[in-house]
Design an enzyme around this catalytic site. Structure first.
Site, PDB file in Angstrom:
ATOM      1  N   ARG A  46       0.854  -1.314   0.084  1.00  0.00           N
ATOM      2  CA  ARG A  46       0.020   0.089  -0.085  1.00  0.00           C
ATOM      3  C   ARG A  46       0.711   1.120   0.007  1.00  0.00           C
ATOM      4  O   ARG A  46       0.577   2.349  -0.675  1.00  0.00           O
ATOM      5  CB  ARG A  46      -1.044   0.097   1.326  1.00  0.00           C
ATOM      6  N   TYR A  98     -13.832  19.725 -14.635  1.00  0.00           N
ATOM      7  CA  TYR A  98     -13.934  18.301 -14.687  1.00  0.00           C
ATOM      8  C   TYR A  98     -15.073  17.897 -13.871  1.00  0.00           C
ATOM      9  O   TYR A  98     -15.009  18.178 -12.576  1.00  0.00           O
ATOM     10  CB  TYR A  98     -13.010  17.426 -14.707  1.00  0.00           C
ATOM     11  N   ASP A 170      -4.636  20.865 -12.227  1.00  0.00           N
ATOM     12  CA  ASP A 170      -4.811  19.884 -12.969  1.00  0.00           C
ATOM     13  C   ASP A 170      -4.420  19.802 -14.477  1.00  0.00           C
ATOM     14  O   ASP A 170      -4.980  20.461 -15.250  1.00  0.00           O
ATOM     15  CB  ASP A 170      -6.538  19.532 -12.925  1.00  0.00           C
ATOM     16  N   LYS A 195      -5.676   9.245 -18.858  1.00  0.00           N
ATOM     17  CA  LYS A 195      -5.864   9.863 -20.090  1.00  0.00           C
ATOM     18  C   LYS A 195      -4.633   9.826 -21.013  1.00  0.00           C
ATOM     19  O   LYS A 195      -4.090   8.708 -21.409  1.00  0.00           O
ATOM     20  CB  LYS A 195      -6.268  11.233 -19.857  1.00  0.00           C
TER      21      LYS A 195
HETATM   22  C1  LIG Z   1     -10.761  11.972 -16.045  1.00  0.00           C
HETATM   23  C2  LIG Z   1     -10.507  13.348 -15.266  1.00  0.00           C
HETATM   24  C3  LIG Z   1     -10.145  13.363 -13.963  1.00  0.00           C
HETATM   25  C4  LIG Z   1     -10.702  12.400 -13.041  1.00  0.00           C
HETATM   26  O1  LIG Z   1      -9.569  11.199 -13.305  1.00  0.00           O
HETATM   27  P1  LIG Z   1      -9.940   9.621 -13.096  1.00  0.00           P
HETATM   28  O2  LIG Z   1      -8.777   9.047 -13.535  1.00  0.00           O
HETATM   29  O3  LIG Z   1     -11.137   9.392 -13.738  1.00  0.00           O
HETATM   30  O4  LIG Z   1     -10.369   9.419 -11.705  1.00  0.00           O
HETATM   31  C5  LIG Z   1      -9.791  14.567 -13.451  1.00  0.00           C
HETATM   32  N1  LIG Z   1      -9.663  15.734 -14.161  1.00  0.00           N
HETATM   33  C6  LIG Z   1      -9.722  15.643 -15.650  1.00  0.00           C
HETATM   34  C7  LIG Z   1      -9.548  17.189 -16.499  1.00  0.00           C
HETATM   35  C8  LIG Z   1     -10.137  14.427 -16.207  1.00  0.00           C
HETATM   36  O5  LIG Z   1     -10.082  14.327 -17.396  1.00  0.00           O
END
Ligand SMILES: *Cc1c(COP(=O)(O)O)cnc(C)c1O
Length: 379
Positions: A46, A98, A170, A195
């Site tokens: 973990r 998001y 982000d 992504k």
């Molecule tokens: C998909 C996404 C998230 C969340 O990420 P997960 O891996 O789906 O938990 C956060 N911010 C943006 C801009 C995203 O596209």
């Protein structure tokens, strides 16, 4: 080292026990101790795992950061940042986030006494109006999702520094290939690794990258105590995906530009959101802080109601109608019914997330096939 070399090599040495060039998948939850506390730096997976550790070093290197932490999802990474806060603290965040970020802020952390201000950050001076003694965190997403607005990271960083506020960015949409927020003054970079970083739509993962050692220790404590850490197989898959990040991003940018140019003058397209156009309202900032403009494009359809938008969204052959983005395959998304369903309609309307909006994640297929598919679907 330059970006592509780091993507392939950072954090990865031939395996000391066998010489394996690829980092092994250390599929183990626990590690042998010769006597209590006498171990090789690994106790329980973990908290630490060698495959994940290699990945975290590589992720840190790509954002020009000292430290990286991988989480079992992007939301897991965001959750850890929010757990740095205490009741009474305030957060300033963009109003075009998001959907899942908006949801965790408003439905989870506001129950713990944290107050959020969702504001238009396209003018950084606007941020100053919301700063007070309780402000502990500024949360930026740029380009924003789905309307591709650009926030001037360096300008907001100046405000954050002057007021001793943490700045988290982000960076999912840009990827570290296009933009490095830490170089622009951010304290924490957050990624949905799911992504572009993973890049193949086969892993859900998140990450934080940062430079400050104290902050790293606080975040590592949360990561280990709360336990949203990814397993070794997923860590391996992302290490493998990262090796082509620079090649994929070049192709995403090249195809993105061609798709954007095709859609700009298409009779069915009412508005197009892509920061590479010189008439995009924040094009100059995009040019200043990004190396290229990426493959994320949103459009609104001229005269289309919800039903007509659904019809068009369902008529693609190469693009797949699906949530998510950043994989090698092209995806089309209807934010109102998919990624942004958790944002109230009034809030969505304010930022232009309308029923006739579609978001494209342009993949790396042959451009002729993508343009043909758009032609037939929009005909
Ligand atoms: C998909 C996404 C998230 C969340 O990420 P997960 O891996 O789906 O938990 C956060 N911010 C943006 C801009 C995203 O596209």
């Amino acid at each position: 080292m330059k970006f592509g070399t780091k993507a392939i090599h950072a954090g990865q040495e031939p395996d000391p026990s066998t010489g394996a060039i690829m980092t092994p998948i250390y599929q183990t939850s626990t590690y042998w101790q010769k006597s209590p506390g006498d171990n090789k730096g690994f106790e329980y997976s973990r908290g630490t795992n060698p495959t994940r550790k290699a990945l975290e070093s590589c992720l840190a290197a790509l954002e020009n950061a000292k430290f990286g932490l991988a989480f079992s999802s992007g939301m897991g990474a965001t959750d850890a940042v929010m757990k740095l806060l205490a009741p009474g603290d305030e957060v300033i965040a963009g109003n075009d986030l998001y959907g899942g970020s908006y949801r965790i802020f408003t439905k989870i952390f506001s129950n713990y006494g944290i107050k959020f201000h969702f504001i238009d950050m396209s003018d950084p001076n606007h941020v100053k109006n919301y700063v007070n003694d309780q402000t502990k965190l500024i949360w930026i997403e740029t380009p924003t999702n789905p309307t591709m607005q650009i926030v001037d990271i360096a300008a907001v960083a100046v405000i954050a520094k002057a007021n001793d506020i943490l700045l988290a960015v982000d960076n999912t949409f840009a990827s570290p290939y296009l933009q490095n927020p830490i170089d622009l003054g951010a304290d924490i970079v957050m990624h949905s690794v799911t992504k572009y970083l993973g890049g193949h739509s086969d892993v859900v993962m998140g990450a934080l990258m940062l430079n400050d050692e104290d902050l790293y220790k606080r975040l590592w404590f949360i990561y280990n105590a709360c336990g949203a850490t990814p397993g070794p197989m997923d860590s391996f898959l992302v290490l493998r995906g990262l090796k082509t990040l620079h090649l994929r991003m070049r192709a995403h940018c090249e195809n993105g530009r061609k798709v954007a140019e095709f859609l700009k003058n298409h009779p069915k397209v009412e508005k197009i959101y892509w920061p590479g156009f010189t008439d995009h309202p924040n094009h100059d900032i995009a040019k200043k802080q990004m190396r290229d403009f990426g493959g994320m494009i949103s459009i609104t359809l001229k005269g289309a109601d919800l039903q007509e938008t659904y019809r068009i969204a369902s008529s693609f052959n190469v693009f797949s109608l699906a949530e998510s983005l950043g994989g090698v395959e092209s995806l089309i998304n209807h934010p109102v019914s998919m990624t942004h369903g958790s944002i109230p309609k009034a809030e969505r309307d304010k930022v232009g997330v309308t029923d006739n909006l579609l978001r494209l994640s342009v993949g790396v297929e042959d451009i002729e096939d993508l343009l043909d598919d758009l032609k037939q679907a929009l005909s």
